[in-house]
Scaffold this motif. Structure first.
Motif, PDB file in Angstrom:
ATOM      1  N   UNK A   1       0.827  -1.205   0.000  1.00  0.00           N
ATOM      2  CA  UNK A   1       0.000   0.000   0.000  1.00  0.00           C
ATOM      3  C   UNK A   1       0.859   1.252   0.000  1.00  0.00           C
ATOM      4  N   UNK A   2       0.302   2.316  -0.574  1.00  0.00           N
ATOM      5  CA  UNK A   2       0.909   3.627  -0.466  1.00  0.00           C
ATOM      6  C   UNK A   2       0.458   4.245   0.854  1.00  0.00           C
ATOM      7  N   UNK A   3       1.381   4.378   1.804  1.00  0.00           N
ATOM      8  CA  UNK A   3       1.086   4.930   3.128  1.00  0.00           C
ATOM      9  C   UNK A   3       2.135   5.975   3.466  1.00  0.00           C
ATOM     10  N   UNK A   4       1.682   7.148   3.903  1.00  0.00           N
ATOM     11  CA  UNK A   4       2.600   8.217   4.313  1.00  0.00           C
ATOM     12  C   UNK A   4       3.632   8.534   3.224  1.00  0.00           C
ATOM     13  N   UNK A   5       3.176   8.497   1.971  1.00  0.00           N
ATOM     14  CA  UNK A   5       4.010   8.793   0.797  1.00  0.00           C
ATOM     15  C   UNK A   5       5.127   7.775   0.597  1.00  0.00           C
ATOM     16  N   UNK A   6       4.947   6.566   1.125  1.00  0.00           N
ATOM     17  CA  UNK A   6       5.915   5.485   0.937  1.00  0.00           C
ATOM     18  C   UNK A   6       5.160   4.211   0.582  1.00  0.00           C
ATOM     19  N   UNK A   7       5.862   3.229   0.036  1.00  0.00           N
ATOM     20  CA  UNK A   7       5.254   1.936  -0.250  1.00  0.00           C
ATOM     21  C   UNK A   7       5.572   1.016   0.920  1.00  0.00           C
ATOM     22  N   UNK A   8       4.519   0.451   1.492  1.00  0.00           N
ATOM     23  CA  UNK A   8       4.665  -0.435   2.642  1.00  0.00           C
ATOM     24  C   UNK A   8       4.180  -1.826   2.292  1.00  0.00           C
ATOM     25  N   UNK A   9       4.869  -2.828   2.814  1.00  0.00           N
ATOM     26  CA  UNK A   9       4.442  -4.222   2.734  1.00  0.00           C
ATOM     27  C   UNK A   9       3.882  -4.571   4.111  1.00  0.00           C
ATOM     28  N   UNK A  10       2.614  -5.004   4.140  1.00  0.00           N
ATOM     29  CA  UNK A  10       1.955  -5.349   5.391  1.00  0.00           C
ATOM     30  C   UNK A  10       1.518  -6.808   5.331  1.00  0.00           C
ATOM     31  N   UNK A  11       1.866  -7.564   6.349  1.00  0.00           N
ATOM     32  CA  UNK A  11       1.408  -8.954   6.369  1.00  0.00           C
ATOM     33  C   UNK A  11      -0.095  -8.958   6.622  1.00  0.00           C
ATOM     34  N   UNK A  12      -0.779  -9.894   6.024  1.00  0.00           N
ATOM     35  CA  UNK A  12      -2.240  -9.949   6.139  1.00  0.00           C
ATOM     36  C   UNK A  12      -2.694 -10.190   7.575  1.00  0.00           C
ATOM     37  N   UNK A  13      -1.817 -10.770   8.416  1.00  0.00           N
ATOM     38  CA  UNK A  13      -2.196 -10.982   9.812  1.00  0.00           C
ATOM     39  C   UNK A  13      -1.896  -9.769  10.684  1.00  0.00           C
ATOM     40  N   UNK A  14      -1.290  -8.723  10.101  1.00  0.00           N
ATOM     41  CA  UNK A  14      -1.039  -7.486  10.827  1.00  0.00           C
ATOM     42  C   UNK A  14       0.207  -7.472  11.687  1.00  0.00           C
ATOM     43  N   UNK A  15       1.011  -8.506  11.624  1.00  0.00           N
ATOM     44  CA  UNK A  15       2.196  -8.584  12.486  1.00  0.00           C
ATOM     45  C   UNK A  15       3.424  -7.879  11.926  1.00  0.00           C
ATOM     46  N   UNK A  16       3.486  -7.736  10.615  1.00  0.00           N
ATOM     47  CA  UNK A  16       4.673  -7.149   9.995  1.00  0.00           C
ATOM     48  C   UNK A  16       4.302  -5.969   9.118  1.00  0.00           C
ATOM     49  N   UNK A  17       5.096  -4.912   9.213  1.00  0.00           N
ATOM     50  CA  UNK A  17       4.975  -3.744   8.347  1.00  0.00           C
ATOM     51  C   UNK A  17       6.395  -3.331   7.987  1.00  0.00           C
ATOM     52  N   UNK A  18       6.713  -3.365   6.693  1.00  0.00           N
ATOM     53  CA  UNK A  18       8.045  -3.027   6.215  1.00  0.00           C
ATOM     54  C   UNK A  18       7.899  -2.000   5.107  1.00  0.00           C
ATOM     55  N   UNK A  19       8.619  -0.890   5.222  1.00  0.00           N
ATOM     56  CA  UNK A  19       8.613   0.101   4.148  1.00  0.00           C
ATOM     57  C   UNK A  19       9.641  -0.283   3.098  1.00  0.00           C
ATOM     58  N   UNK A  20       9.243  -0.254   1.823  1.00  0.00           N
ATOM     59  CA  UNK A  20      10.118  -0.632   0.722  1.00  0.00           C
ATOM     60  C   UNK A  20      10.823   0.557   0.094  1.00  0.00           C
ATOM     61  N   UNK A  21      10.414   1.753   0.447  1.00  0.00           N
ATOM     62  CA  UNK A  21      10.968   2.957  -0.173  1.00  0.00           C
ATOM     63  C   UNK A  21      11.615   3.847   0.881  1.00  0.00           C
ATOM     64  N   UNK A  22      12.573   4.671   0.474  1.00  0.00           N
ATOM     65  CA  UNK A  22      13.283   5.532   1.428  1.00  0.00           C
ATOM     66  C   UNK A  22      12.413   6.684   1.937  1.00  0.00           C
ATOM     67  N   UNK A  23      12.859   7.264   3.053  1.00  0.00           N
ATOM     68  CA  UNK A  23      12.149   8.388   3.675  1.00  0.00           C
ATOM     69  C   UNK A  23      12.125   9.639   2.801  1.00  0.00           C
ATOM     70  N   UNK A  24      13.172   9.848   2.015  1.00  0.00           N
ATOM     71  CA  UNK A  24      13.314  11.113   1.291  1.00  0.00           C
ATOM     72  C   UNK A  24      12.686  11.103  -0.103  1.00  0.00           C
ATOM     73  N   UNK A  25      11.878  10.110  -0.406  1.00  0.00           N
ATOM     74  CA  UNK A  25      11.213  10.027  -1.709  1.00  0.00           C
ATOM     75  C   UNK A  25       9.719   9.842  -1.495  1.00  0.00           C
ATOM     76  N   UNK A  26       8.930  10.265  -2.458  1.00  0.00           N
ATOM     77  CA  UNK A  26       7.480  10.068  -2.396  1.00  0.00           C
ATOM     78  C   UNK A  26       7.102   8.963  -3.364  1.00  0.00           C
ATOM     79  N   UNK A  27       6.423   7.945  -2.842  1.00  0.00           N
ATOM     80  CA  UNK A  27       6.050   6.796  -3.661  1.00  0.00           C
ATOM     81  C   UNK A  27       4.550   6.565  -3.568  1.00  0.00           C
TER      82      UNK A  27
END
Length: 103
Positions: free
Chosen positions: A47-73
């Motif tokens: 998902x696009x969250x907070x101007x970044x691309x995030x990978x979220x596990x469907x069970x809600x346990x993991x959230x990993x941002x795939x893009x850097x802080x200084x870019x808008x995705x």
């Protein structure tokens, strides 16, 4: 997104078991999001969250941002080649399309 943030609007992603939707758990909150795509195995949401691309596990346990802080995705799309494509804009390199292959 900036205009929406100024007006106090926020998006929120929740997960819930299909046998009890009343027990939804919020897994992310931020300015209005930009895009959402499911992995083919339904174990991950991108998902696009907070101007970044995030990978979220469907069970809600993991959230990993795939893009850097200084870019808008925004606008992730899962393709049939198991790649995630999205738009990325950075101060140094301008706008471009990126491809990520999750492992």
């Amino acid at each position: 997104s900036e205009l929406s943030a100024e007006r106090g609007r926020r998006d929120s992603l929740h997960i819930a078991s299909t046998d009890d939707l009343s027990r939804a758990v919020e897994i992310a909150r931020g300015t209005p999001g930009d895009g959402l795509t499911w992995a083919p195995d339904s174990r991950w949401i991108f998902a696009g969250i907070r101007s970044r691309i995030a990978a979220l596990s469907a069970d809600g346990r993991d959230l990993v941002y795939l893009t850097p802080d200084d870019a808008e995705a925004a606008w992730p799309i899962w393709t049939n080649t198991n790649d995630i494509w999205f738009s990325l804009e950075s101060p140094d390199e301008g706008s471009r399309v990126w491809r990520v292959r999750p492992e």
